[in-house]
Write a protein that holds these residues in place. Structure first.
Motif, mmCIF file in Angstrom:
data_model
loop_
_atom_site.group_PDB
_atom_site.id
_atom_site.type_symbol
_atom_site.label_atom_id
_atom_site.label_comp_id
_atom_site.label_asym_id
_atom_site.label_seq_id
_atom_site.Cartn_x
_atom_site.Cartn_y
_atom_site.Cartn_z
ATOM 1 N N GLY A 45 0.805 -1.220 0.000
ATOM 2 C CA GLY A 45 0.000 0.000 0.000
ATOM 3 C C GLY A 45 0.835 1.267 0.000
ATOM 4 O O GLY A 45 0.557 2.201 -0.755
ATOM 5 N N ARG A 46 1.864 1.297 0.822
ATOM 6 C CA ARG A 46 2.713 2.491 0.914
ATOM 7 C C ARG A 46 3.944 2.411 0.024
ATOM 8 O O ARG A 46 4.412 3.431 -0.471
ATOM 9 N N GLY A 47 4.463 1.194 -0.158
ATOM 10 C CA GLY A 47 5.704 1.060 -0.928
ATOM 11 C C GLY A 47 5.525 0.623 -2.363
ATOM 12 O O GLY A 47 6.484 0.647 -3.132
ATOM 13 N N GLY A 48 4.305 0.207 -2.734
ATOM 14 C CA GLY A 48 4.069 -0.206 -4.112
ATOM 15 C C GLY A 48 4.672 -1.538 -4.492
ATOM 16 O O GLY A 48 4.770 -1.853 -5.679
ATOM 17 N N MET A 49 5.067 -2.362 -3.502
ATOM 18 C CA MET A 49 5.677 -3.666 -3.779
ATOM 19 C C MET A 49 4.597 -4.740 -3.687
ATOM 20 O O MET A 49 4.103 -5.029 -2.596
ATOM 21 N N LEU A 50 4.218 -5.320 -4.810
ATOM 22 C CA LEU A 50 3.185 -6.348 -4.848
ATOM 23 C C LEU A 50 3.790 -7.658 -4.358
ATOM 24 O O LEU A 50 4.321 -8.458 -5.126
ATOM 25 N N THR A 51 3.702 -7.901 -3.060
ATOM 26 C CA THR A 51 4.355 -9.041 -2.420
ATOM 27 C C THR A 51 3.464 -10.279 -2.511
ATOM 28 O O THR A 51 2.577 -10.477 -1.690
ATOM 29 N N ARG A 277 -5.642 -1.105 0.761
ATOM 30 C CA ARG A 277 -4.214 -1.314 0.999
ATOM 31 C C ARG A 277 -3.469 -0.066 1.451
ATOM 32 O O ARG A 277 -2.412 -0.174 2.066
ATOM 33 N N THR A 278 -3.992 1.119 1.178
ATOM 34 C CA THR A 278 -3.260 2.340 1.526
ATOM 35 C C THR A 278 -3.608 2.867 2.908
ATOM 36 O O THR A 278 -3.032 3.857 3.345
ATOM 37 N N THR A 279 -4.543 2.220 3.609
ATOM 38 C CA THR A 279 -4.950 2.694 4.925
ATOM 39 C C THR A 279 -4.302 1.856 6.020
ATOM 40 O O THR A 279 -3.708 0.803 5.754
ATOM 41 N N LEU A 280 -4.453 2.297 7.250
ATOM 42 C CA LEU A 280 -3.839 1.593 8.368
ATOM 43 C C LEU A 280 -4.626 0.346 8.751
ATOM 44 O O LEU A 280 -4.072 -0.756 8.828
ATOM 45 N N LEU A 281 -5.916 0.503 8.977
ATOM 46 C CA LEU A 281 -6.740 -0.603 9.453
ATOM 47 C C LEU A 281 -7.446 -1.348 8.316
ATOM 48 O O LEU A 281 -8.016 -2.411 8.551
ATOM 49 N N GLY A 282 -7.438 -0.789 7.113
ATOM 50 C CA GLY A 282 -8.100 -1.438 5.993
ATOM 51 C C GLY A 282 -7.600 -2.857 5.735
ATOM 52 O O GLY A 282 -8.407 -3.787 5.617
ATOM 53 N N PRO A 283 -6.280 -3.089 5.642
ATOM 54 C CA PRO A 283 -5.794 -4.455 5.425
ATOM 55 C C PRO A 283 -6.201 -5.418 6.533
ATOM 56 O O PRO A 283 -6.525 -6.581 6.265
ATOM 57 N N VAL A 284 -6.186 -4.932 7.770
ATOM 58 C CA VAL A 284 -6.555 -5.789 8.909
ATOM 59 C C VAL A 284 -8.025 -6.183 8.822
ATOM 60 O O VAL A 284 -8.384 -7.362 8.929
ATOM 61 N N VAL A 285 -8.895 -5.192 8.610
ATOM 62 C CA VAL A 285 -10.328 -5.469 8.515
ATOM 63 C C VAL A 285 -10.625 -6.342 7.303
ATOM 64 O O VAL A 285 -11.439 -7.272 7.372
ATOM 65 N N GLY A 286 -9.970 -6.059 6.180
ATOM 66 C CA GLY A 286 -10.185 -6.861 4.980
ATOM 67 C C GLY A 286 -9.783 -8.309 5.179
ATOM 68 O O GLY A 286 -10.496 -9.230 4.755
ATOM 69 N N ALA A 287 -8.637 -8.541 5.824
ATOM 70 C CA ALA A 287 -8.186 -9.913 6.064
ATOM 71 C C ALA A 287 -9.142 -10.650 6.993
ATOM 72 O O ALA A 287 -9.476 -11.819 6.759
ATOM 73 N N GLY A 318 -11.251 -3.481 -9.911
ATOM 74 C CA GLY A 318 -11.710 -2.769 -11.101
ATOM 75 C C GLY A 318 -12.480 -1.499 -10.817
ATOM 76 O O GLY A 318 -12.336 -0.503 -11.537
ATOM 77 N N PHE A 319 -13.302 -1.507 -9.756
ATOM 78 C CA PHE A 319 -14.192 -0.370 -9.524
ATOM 79 C C PHE A 319 -13.880 0.398 -8.237
ATOM 80 O O PHE A 319 -14.208 1.580 -8.118
ATOM 81 N N PHE A 320 -13.243 -0.256 -7.258
ATOM 82 C CA PHE A 320 -12.907 0.408 -6.000
ATOM 83 C C PHE A 320 -11.456 0.108 -5.649
ATOM 84 O O PHE A 320 -11.179 -0.662 -4.718
ATOM 85 N N PRO A 321 -10.504 0.659 -6.423
ATOM 86 C CA PRO A 321 -9.095 0.299 -6.215
ATOM 87 C C PRO A 321 -8.568 0.648 -4.829
ATOM 88 O O PRO A 321 -7.575 0.068 -4.394
ATOM 89 N N ALA A 322 -9.226 1.579 -4.139
ATOM 90 C CA ALA A 322 -8.791 1.920 -2.784
ATOM 91 C C ALA A 322 -9.421 1.009 -1.735
ATOM 92 O O ALA A 322 -9.176 1.184 -0.544
ATOM 93 N N GLY A 323 -10.244 0.038 -2.153
ATOM 94 C CA GLY A 323 -10.843 -0.895 -1.211
ATOM 95 C C GLY A 323 -12.036 -0.306 -0.478
ATOM 96 O O GLY A 323 -12.484 0.815 -0.739
ATOM 97 N N LEU A 324 -12.546 -1.092 0.452
ATOM 98 C CA LEU A 324 -13.717 -0.656 1.216
ATOM 99 C C LEU A 324 -13.402 0.571 2.061
ATOM 100 O O LEU A 324 -14.256 1.440 2.241
ATOM 101 N N ALA A 325 -12.188 0.647 2.581
ATOM 102 C CA ALA A 325 -11.806 1.825 3.363
ATOM 103 C C ALA A 325 -11.788 3.070 2.484
ATOM 104 O O ALA A 325 -12.102 4.171 2.944
ATOM 105 N N GLY A 326 -11.432 2.915 1.206
ATOM 106 C CA GLY A 326 -11.445 4.051 0.294
ATOM 107 C C GLY A 326 -12.847 4.557 0.019
ATOM 108 O O GLY A 326 -13.060 5.758 -0.157
ATOM 109 N N ILE A 327 -13.838 3.643 -0.013
ATOM 110 C CA ILE A 327 -15.224 4.067 -0.211
ATOM 111 C C ILE A 327 -15.694 4.920 0.960
ATOM 112 O O ILE A 327 -16.317 5.966 0.783
#
Length: 355
Positions: A45-51, A277-287, A318-327
Motif C-alpha cells: 500500500g505504501r511502498g508499491g511492492m506487490l508481495t 491497501r493504503t490505509t492503516l486498518l483497511g488491510p486488517v479489517v479486509g483480512a 476494477g471499480f474500487f481500487p482503494a478498497g472498502l476503506a477508500g469508499i
C-alpha cells in the motif's frame, strides 16, 4: 489512534464475552492472517511492492515453531525424536532440527530468520531495480519453490506437514483456558503490529516510502537510495509474517505446504486489496472479513466460494481500487466538501425552456 482503541476494545472485551471457545479460536486464526495483512499494507500500500510471496515468511516462522513444539512433545513423552520420525525409523534428530530444541533459539529464529531472508532477497532484487510485475512474479515463484521444497522433505512431514501438537511452552493445548490465552496473545500481537505500522506510515520514513512508490527516480536524484527504502518495508512485512506463522501453529494445530504456497500468499493479498491497501486498518479489517467469509460461506457453498471470492476481488480492483476503506473515505470527503444547505453547481445551472 481512535480506530486502534476501538479495535482493542472489540478484541479484548467484546469478542471474549460474546463468542464461544470454538469461535474465539477461529478468530485467533483470522488474527494471524490479519497480522500478515498489516505488513503487506505497509509494503504494497505504501511502498508499491506487490508481495505475492508472503507465504514463505509465514511458513518459515510456522515451521520453526512446529519443529520446536514437536521436539518438546517428544521430550515430555520421554522420546528422543518426534512421533513422525519414530514411525519412519529414525532414532536421532536431523542436524537442522537440533538448534530448535531450545525454546530461546526457536523464538530468536522466528524473529530473525524471516527478516534476514527478506533482507538478502530485497537487496538482491531492489538493487537491480526489479519492480512491478517482475517483482510480483519473482516473489510468487519463490513461494511456489518453497512449497515444493517442503513437500520433498519427509523429516518435516512432507506434504502432510506437522500436526498433533500437545503443548505450548509447557502449557497444555487441550486446556480451554490455555487456548483463550493464545487468543489474547494473538490479539495483543496484532495491536502492537498495527501500532508499529502506524509509526512507520506516519513518520518521515513513511513519507519517503510513498515518494519512492510515486516518483522513484526523483527520490534518487535527491540523494536517497530507493532500494534501501524498499528493503526496510519488505523486511518489516516479512518480520510480521514470521510472527503470525509462529502463532498460527499452536492455534490451528497444523502446518503444511498447503498453508505456505502460492494460494495462501494470494489469499493474504486479496484481504488487503478488499480492505484498502493504503490505509492503516483497511488491510486488517479486509483480512478478517475475507477469512471469516471463507470459513462461513464455504461451509454452505463449498464449490461456489472460490468463484465468489474471485468476483469480489475483480470488482474491488476494477471499480474500487482503494478498497472498502477508500469508499468510506470518499463518502466522508464528499460530506466535508458539501455542507448541508450549500447550493451545488448543478443547482445554479439555468433551466432550459422547452422549445
Amino acid at each position: 489512534m481512535a480506530g486502534v482503541a476501538v479495535a482493542a476494545v472489540l478484541l479484548f472485551a467484546v469478542a471474549p464475552a460474546l463468542l464461544s471457545d470454538f469461535r474465539l479460536n477461529l478468530l485467533a486464526k483470522f488474527i494471524c492472517f490479519a497480522i500478515v495483512a498489516a505488513g503487506i499494507g505497509l509494503a504494497w500500500g505504501r511502498g508499491g511492492m506487490l508481495t505475492l510471496g508472503q507465504g514463505v515468511f509465514f511458513g518459515l516462522g510456522a515451521y520453526i515453531m512446529a519443529m520446536h513444539l514437536k521436539i518438546a512433545d517428544a521430550a515430555n513423552r520421554g522420546d528422543s525424536v518426534p512421533d513422525l520420525m519414530k514411525i519412519a525409523g529414525l532414532r536421532e534428530l536431523p542436524a537442522y532440527w537440533v538448534p530448535f530444541t531450545s525454546p530461546v533459539v526457536a523464538i530468536l529464529a522466528i524473529l530473525v530468520l524471516p527478516g534476514v531472508l527478506a533482507l538478502v532477497l530485497g537487496l538482491g532484487v531492489f538493487k537491480r531495480k526489479v519492480k512491478g510485475a517482475y517483482f510480483a512474479i519473482l516473489s510468487q515463484a519463490l513461494a511456489a519453490a518453497f512449497a515444493v521444497l517442503l513437500v520433498g522433505q519427509p523429516t518435516i512431514g512432507g506434504s502432510n506437514g506437522l500436526n498433533n501438537f500437545r503443548s505450548f511452552f509447557g502449557f497444555s493445548l487441550s486446556d480451554p483456558a490455555n487456548r483463550r490465552m493464545l487468543y489474547f496473545i494473538a490479539a495483543a500481537v496484532l495491536i502492537v503490529v498495527v501500532l508499529l505500522v502506524r509509526q512507520l506510515m506516519f513518520s518521515r520514513y513513511g513519507e519517503l516510502l510513498v515518494a519512492v512508490r510515486d516518483q522513484e527516480e526523483r527520490v534518487r536524484f535527491l540523494g536517497y537510495d530507493p532500494a534501501n527504502v524498499k528493503v526496510v518495508a519488505y523486511v518489516a512485512a516479512a518480520f510480521f509474517a514470521g510472527i503470525a506463522g509462529a502463532l498460527f501453529v499452536p492455534i490451528v494445530g497444523i502446518i503444511s505446504p498447503n498453508d505456505v504456497g502460492v494460494m495462501p500468499s494470494i489469499m493474504f493479498l486479496i484481504g488487503v486489496a478488499i480492505g484498502g491497501r493504503t490505509t492503516l486498518l483497511g488491510p486488517v479489517v479486509g483480512a478478517l472479513a475475507v477469512t471469516w467469509a471463507q470459513t462461513s460461506l464455504s461451509e454452505q457453498f463449498p464449490s461456489g466460494w472460490t468463484y465468489a471470492q474471485g468476483l469480489l476481488f475483480i470488482a474491488v480492483v476494477g471499480f474500487f481500487p482503494a478498497g472498502l476503506a477508500g469508499i468510506a473515505a470518499l463518502r466522508r470527503r464528499r460530506v466535508v466538501e458539501q455542507p448541508a444547505g450549500e447550493v451545488t453547481d448543478k443547482e445554479l445551472e439555468p433551466v432550459k425552456e422547452p422549445v
